[in-house]
Design an enzyme around this catalytic site. Sequence first.
Site, mmCIF file in Angstrom:
data_model
loop_
_atom_site.group_PDB
_atom_site.id
_atom_site.type_symbol
_atom_site.label_atom_id
_atom_site.label_comp_id
_atom_site.label_asym_id
_atom_site.label_seq_id
_atom_site.Cartn_x
_atom_site.Cartn_y
_atom_site.Cartn_z
ATOM 1 N N HIS A 44 51.668 34.673 23.379
ATOM 2 C CA HIS A 44 50.213 34.739 23.412
ATOM 3 C C HIS A 44 49.700 36.000 22.727
ATOM 4 O O HIS A 44 48.583 36.438 22.957
ATOM 5 C CB HIS A 44 49.707 34.648 24.852
ATOM 6 C CG HIS A 44 49.941 33.290 25.435
ATOM 7 N ND1 HIS A 44 51.069 32.987 26.161
ATOM 8 C CD2 HIS A 44 49.223 32.156 25.366
ATOM 9 C CE1 HIS A 44 51.023 31.716 26.523
ATOM 10 N NE2 HIS A 44 49.913 31.186 26.059
ATOM 11 N N VAL A 171 52.236 42.937 38.974
ATOM 12 C CA VAL A 171 51.445 41.897 38.318
ATOM 13 C C VAL A 171 52.303 40.658 38.099
ATOM 14 O O VAL A 171 53.212 40.648 37.272
ATOM 15 C CB VAL A 171 50.878 42.383 36.959
ATOM 16 C CG1 VAL A 171 50.031 41.279 36.324
ATOM 17 C CG2 VAL A 171 50.059 43.660 37.131
ATOM 18 N N ASP A 173 52.441 37.013 36.703
ATOM 19 C CA ASP A 173 51.748 36.202 35.689
ATOM 20 C C ASP A 173 52.657 35.034 35.361
ATOM 21 O O ASP A 173 53.684 35.213 34.709
ATOM 22 C CB ASP A 173 51.465 37.059 34.453
ATOM 23 C CG ASP A 173 50.756 36.288 33.343
ATOM 24 O OD1 ASP A 173 50.383 35.118 33.571
ATOM 25 O OD2 ASP A 173 50.583 36.858 32.245
ATOM 26 N N LYS A 226 56.637 21.185 44.933
ATOM 27 C CA LYS A 226 55.712 22.234 45.372
ATOM 28 C C LYS A 226 54.881 22.743 44.187
ATOM 29 O O LYS A 226 53.677 22.978 44.310
ATOM 30 C CB LYS A 226 56.489 23.378 46.021
ATOM 31 C CG LYS A 226 57.238 22.960 47.277
ATOM 32 C CD LYS A 226 58.043 24.110 47.864
ATOM 33 C CE LYS A 226 58.833 23.651 49.077
ATOM 34 N NZ LYS A 226 59.643 24.748 49.665
ATOM 35 N N GLY A 301 56.022 42.746 36.831
ATOM 36 C CA GLY A 301 55.292 43.756 36.069
ATOM 37 C C GLY A 301 56.141 44.948 35.682
ATOM 38 O O GLY A 301 55.794 45.702 34.767
#
Length: 329
Positions: A44, A171, A173, A226, A301
């Site tokens: 990204h 973090v 993500d 799940k 992170g």
Amino acid sequence: MRVPFEKLRSEFERILLSLDFNADKAAQCATIFAENSRDGVYTHGLNRFPVFVQFVKDGLIKVEAQPIKENALGALEQWNGNLGPGMLNAQICMSRAIELAKENGIGCIALKNTNHWMRGGTYGWQAADAGLIGICFTNTIANLPPWDGIDPRLGNNPLVIAVPRKGGHVVLDMAISQYSVGKLRQYQSNNEQLPLPGGYDAAGNLSTDATTILESKRLLPIGFWKGSGLSLVLDLLASVLSGGRSTAAITQEEKETGVSQVFICIKPQDDAYAEHIIEEIISYTKTSRPEKEGGSISYPGENTLRTREKSLKDGVLVDERIWRQVLGL
């Protein structure tokens, strides 16, 4: 190959200016793309940039559009992204959630009619840098079959949870598929096998071959059934809270645009307790014996910070083929 961070950022900015972005928007978008690659999220960053450029040229991303607030109920607000650049819409909405959390203890912005936000972790880091807990998620085009299904009907709906920490923010993500579509394409481009199964082949067998998985369109959800359920409820929340489009409606357009997103910020009430308990949890987690000799346990992170440091010192790792493509834009 490696490219200096500022060189990467300046090339992105040059191209965006040529696409009629104003100076501020070009600089902000270029910085986000470069920082994504700097932190190791190449799918990204550089790798996604040519797709972003094409979406702008196709008119799917409105360069001049700005997000606007349409409704408010206390600490909850609904915004319309007006199909502007997704990463700028997301930054603005997370900034507003931060403001609301500082005023009320919590803030929630539900955003409709926006575009791909690129790395969702960007906005988790944004909240954590402000000293707040950040939670955000988005729906996507259908690219994940529901459990016991064959056809994609769910999005891989990335989820971000960030907790501020003096020694390095925590973090998380993650996409709701075991590997994001961008990561699968990266493995495909490099002609590499996945380290663990990421989906199924045409015969329904688990596979580590990215090409096979992309062709079958049968990505594996995290946690099996799940993850399938989590994807569905994230789509429900994003669509209901924002009044925006669902994965089903987005998929009908055949291009991933006009998505719905949610940005939540929470202000910890006791900073001293929060700091203590965070360190307790991380320290205890790291006491687990590594599976492999010389290995280590990392919190979400932690590796990002290591990659960031190396990228700023030695240059940002880039795919040379895509870098040449960008230089020619």
